[in-house]
Design a protein around this motif. Structure first.
Motif, short mmCIF file in Angstrom:
data_model
loop_
_atom_site.label_atom_id
_atom_site.label_comp_id
_atom_site.label_asym_id
_atom_site.label_seq_id
_atom_site.Cartn_x
_atom_site.Cartn_y
_atom_site.Cartn_z
N LEU A 122 47.07 -0.22 -29.62
CA LEU A 122 46.97 1.17 -28.64
C LEU A 122 48.29 1.28 -28.30
CD1 LEU A 122 45.53 3.24 -27.25
CD2 LEU A 122 44.99 1.50 -25.40
N LYS A 123 48.71 2.51 -28.86
CA LYS A 123 50.12 3.22 -28.66
C LYS A 123 49.83 4.72 -28.50
CE LYS A 123 52.72 -0.58 -30.98
NZ LYS A 123 51.64 -1.49 -31.02
N PRO A 124 50.83 5.21 -28.13
CA PRO A 124 50.69 6.70 -28.00
C PRO A 124 50.41 7.18 -29.42
CG PRO A 124 52.55 6.09 -26.41
CD PRO A 124 52.09 4.94 -27.07
N GLY A 125 49.71 8.27 -29.52
CA GLY A 125 49.31 8.83 -30.74
C GLY A 125 48.55 8.07 -31.88
N ALA A 126 47.75 7.07 -31.08
CA ALA A 126 46.92 6.24 -32.07
C ALA A 126 45.97 7.09 -32.59
CB ALA A 126 46.48 5.03 -31.24
N ASN A 127 45.54 6.60 -34.02
CA ASN A 127 44.67 7.15 -34.66
C ASN A 127 43.30 6.45 -34.72
OD1 ASN A 127 43.05 8.71 -36.67
ND2 ASN A 127 44.84 9.56 -37.68
N LEU A 128 42.17 6.50 -33.97
CA LEU A 128 41.33 5.52 -34.06
C LEU A 128 40.06 5.80 -34.95
CD1 LEU A 128 40.93 5.28 -30.12
CD2 LEU A 128 42.74 4.15 -31.47
N LEU A 129 39.60 4.69 -35.74
CA LEU A 129 38.72 4.96 -36.76
C LEU A 129 37.58 4.41 -36.10
CD1 LEU A 129 37.65 5.15 -39.71
CD2 LEU A 129 38.67 3.14 -39.96
N MET A 130 36.29 5.24 -36.39
CA MET A 130 35.06 4.68 -36.02
C MET A 130 34.01 5.36 -36.96
SD MET A 130 34.83 5.13 -31.86
CE MET A 130 35.83 6.77 -31.81
N HIS A 131 32.94 4.75 -37.12
CA HIS A 131 31.94 5.15 -38.13
C HIS A 131 30.51 5.32 -37.44
CE1 HIS A 131 34.76 2.71 -40.19
NE2 HIS A 131 34.37 3.37 -41.21
N ASP A 132 29.75 6.05 -38.21
CA ASP A 132 28.48 6.29 -37.81
C ASP A 132 27.67 5.10 -37.88
OD1 ASP A 132 25.46 7.05 -38.04
OD2 ASP A 132 25.98 8.98 -37.94
N ARG A 133 27.69 4.31 -36.77
CA ARG A 133 26.91 2.98 -36.72
C ARG A 133 26.26 2.88 -35.34
NH1 ARG A 133 28.51 3.57 -41.15
NH2 ARG A 133 29.77 2.22 -42.33
N GLU A 134 25.27 2.08 -35.30
CA GLU A 134 24.30 2.06 -34.10
C GLU A 134 25.37 1.64 -32.87
OE1 GLU A 134 20.41 -0.63 -32.40
OE2 GLU A 134 20.99 -0.77 -34.40
N TRP A 135 26.19 0.31 -33.32
CA TRP A 135 26.89 -0.27 -32.08
C TRP A 135 27.92 0.72 -31.77
CZ3 TRP A 135 25.80 -2.08 -36.89
CH2 TRP A 135 26.83 -2.18 -37.90
N THR A 136 28.60 1.60 -32.65
CA THR A 136 29.56 2.33 -32.25
C THR A 136 29.04 3.54 -31.30
OG1 THR A 136 30.56 2.10 -34.28
CG2 THR A 136 31.67 3.91 -33.09
N ASN A 137 27.85 3.89 -31.75
CA ASN A 137 27.23 4.95 -30.75
C ASN A 137 26.96 4.30 -29.28
OD1 ASN A 137 25.58 7.32 -30.12
ND2 ASN A 137 23.73 6.13 -30.69
N ALA A 138 26.53 3.10 -29.21
CA ALA A 138 26.15 2.49 -28.11
C ALA A 138 27.57 2.42 -27.10
CB ALA A 138 25.44 1.26 -28.11
N ALA A 139 28.52 2.23 -27.84
CA ALA A 139 29.76 1.90 -27.22
C ALA A 139 30.59 3.12 -26.94
CB ALA A 139 30.90 0.82 -28.00
N LEU A 140 30.62 4.28 -27.54
CA LEU A 140 31.17 5.36 -27.58
C LEU A 140 31.58 5.97 -26.32
CD1 LEU A 140 32.80 7.27 -29.19
CD2 LEU A 140 30.71 8.85 -29.43
N GLU A 141 30.73 6.02 -25.36
CA GLU A 141 31.22 6.75 -23.90
C GLU A 141 31.81 5.51 -23.10
OE1 GLU A 141 28.80 8.33 -20.02
OE2 GLU A 141 27.80 7.95 -21.50
N ARG A 142 31.85 4.33 -23.36
CA ARG A 142 32.72 3.48 -22.59
C ARG A 142 34.08 3.47 -23.32
NH1 ARG A 142 29.47 -2.17 -23.01
NH2 ARG A 142 28.07 -0.95 -24.71
N ILE A 143 33.97 3.44 -24.60
CA ILE A 143 35.48 3.62 -25.10
C ILE A 143 36.21 4.95 -24.74
CG2 ILE A 143 36.73 4.16 -27.59
CD1 ILE A 143 34.22 2.71 -28.84
N VAL A 144 35.65 6.12 -24.67
CA VAL A 144 36.32 7.17 -24.12
C VAL A 144 36.90 6.88 -22.95
CG1 VAL A 144 36.04 9.63 -23.75
CG2 VAL A 144 35.16 8.71 -25.65
N ASN A 145 36.04 6.65 -21.96
CA ASN A 145 36.19 6.34 -20.48
C ASN A 145 37.36 5.43 -20.35
OD1 ASN A 145 34.60 8.58 -19.57
ND2 ASN A 145 32.72 7.17 -19.26
#
Length: 291
Positions: A246-269
């Protein structure tokens, strides 16, 4: 007696005529014209009052242009870099691949609620039905940018050049058919390009985009809690990344997945709690806005 009655009737007739004299047609016309002129003048005054001052119009136009001016570009290492000094550096870009599949719209709703932008990279094999077409339309109408992730998700180096071109161009054609716009960003499956595919993407007016880190496609992180922690910290010790990406300008890869959907709000916050803004993808320079 008859003479008296006649005189009375004659007197009444004279009286009625004197009380209902005919109006002069010229006078009536002049009054109508004056009334119309006054109404026109009043309407002009109202329009002049409602009309914004030239300075205000110029300011509104300038603000609209400023919103569309790019502030960042995609660097060679796939990070998001400021175009000018003084631009906020502590930003990260959210990208979501393999859309629009099962969880795409739910993930988009979460991001919209959190006022967080993202680029959704789509595959053509998820655009085969009217329902899938409608999902892409909704995604676009919600304000998210649509990226090209090839039609059938092949490993580009493993297929002939003619197929490479077909995989890229046919998807851009399909996206344009559905939402009226062609993608401006291209991401190859597994991040694996060839010189030819890069040239095709460039000819199609798309910026090449890989990523700086992502974990949701590794088996140990197919769990919402573990994934949220890894994406927020940038560390993935279970896949031998025992330091932070995690550094300034990081380009974060995620996918349409059940576990990613469940974690998304926590990731953003969590990213925001760590001092990072979620960059607005519309502020990233595209080929049509490059100098």
């Amino acid at each position: 007696m008859k003479r008296i009655v006649f005189l009375l009737i004659f007197a009444l007739a004279l009286s009625a005529c004197s009380g209902n004299e005919a109006e002069d047609p010229d006078d009536s016309m002049n009054e109508d014209m004056n009334q119309q002129t006054e109404e026109v003048e009043r309407e002009d005054e109202r329009k002049e009052e409602d009309k914004p001052a030239e300075d205000e119009e110029t300011e509104v136009e300038a603000d609209a242009e400023a919103v569309n001016d790019p502030a960042y570009y995609i660097a060679e290492d796939a990070s998001v870099a400021p175009l000018e000094e003084g631009t906020e550096e502590n930003v990260v870009l959210l990208t979501i691949d393999d859309a629009p599949a099962e969880y795409t719209l739910e993930m988009a709703e979460t991001l919209q609620r959190l006022d967080a932008g993202a680029i959704f990279f789509v595959n053509g094999h998820f655009l085969d039905t009217p329902e899938e077409e409608e999902a892409l339309k909704q995604l676009h109408e919600m304000g998210f940018l649509i990226g090209n992730h090839t039609y059938n998700h092949p490993l580009i180096p493993d297929i002939p050049e003619e197929e490479q071109r077909e995989e890229i161009v046919s998807l851009s054609d399909r996206v344009e058919e559905i939402i009226g716009e062609r993608p401006k960003f291209f991401r190859a499956p597994n991040g694996m390009n060839t010189d030819y595919s890069e040239q095709v993407a460039f000819d199609e007016g798309m910026v090449l985009m890989n990523w700086t880190y992502g974990y949701d496609y590794f088996e140990p992180y197919m769990d919402a809690d573990k994934l949220a922690e890894a994406m927020i910290t940038g560390e993935g010790s279970e896949v031998d990344v025992d330091y932070s990406l995690l550094k300034p300008g990081a380009n974060l890869l995620m996918h349409d997945r059940e576990w990613t959907n469940a974690a998304l709000e926590r990731i953003v916050n969590g990213l925001r709690d760590n001092g990072y803004d979620i960059v607005d993808p519309t502020l990233i320079q595209t080929l049509d806005k490059a100098n």
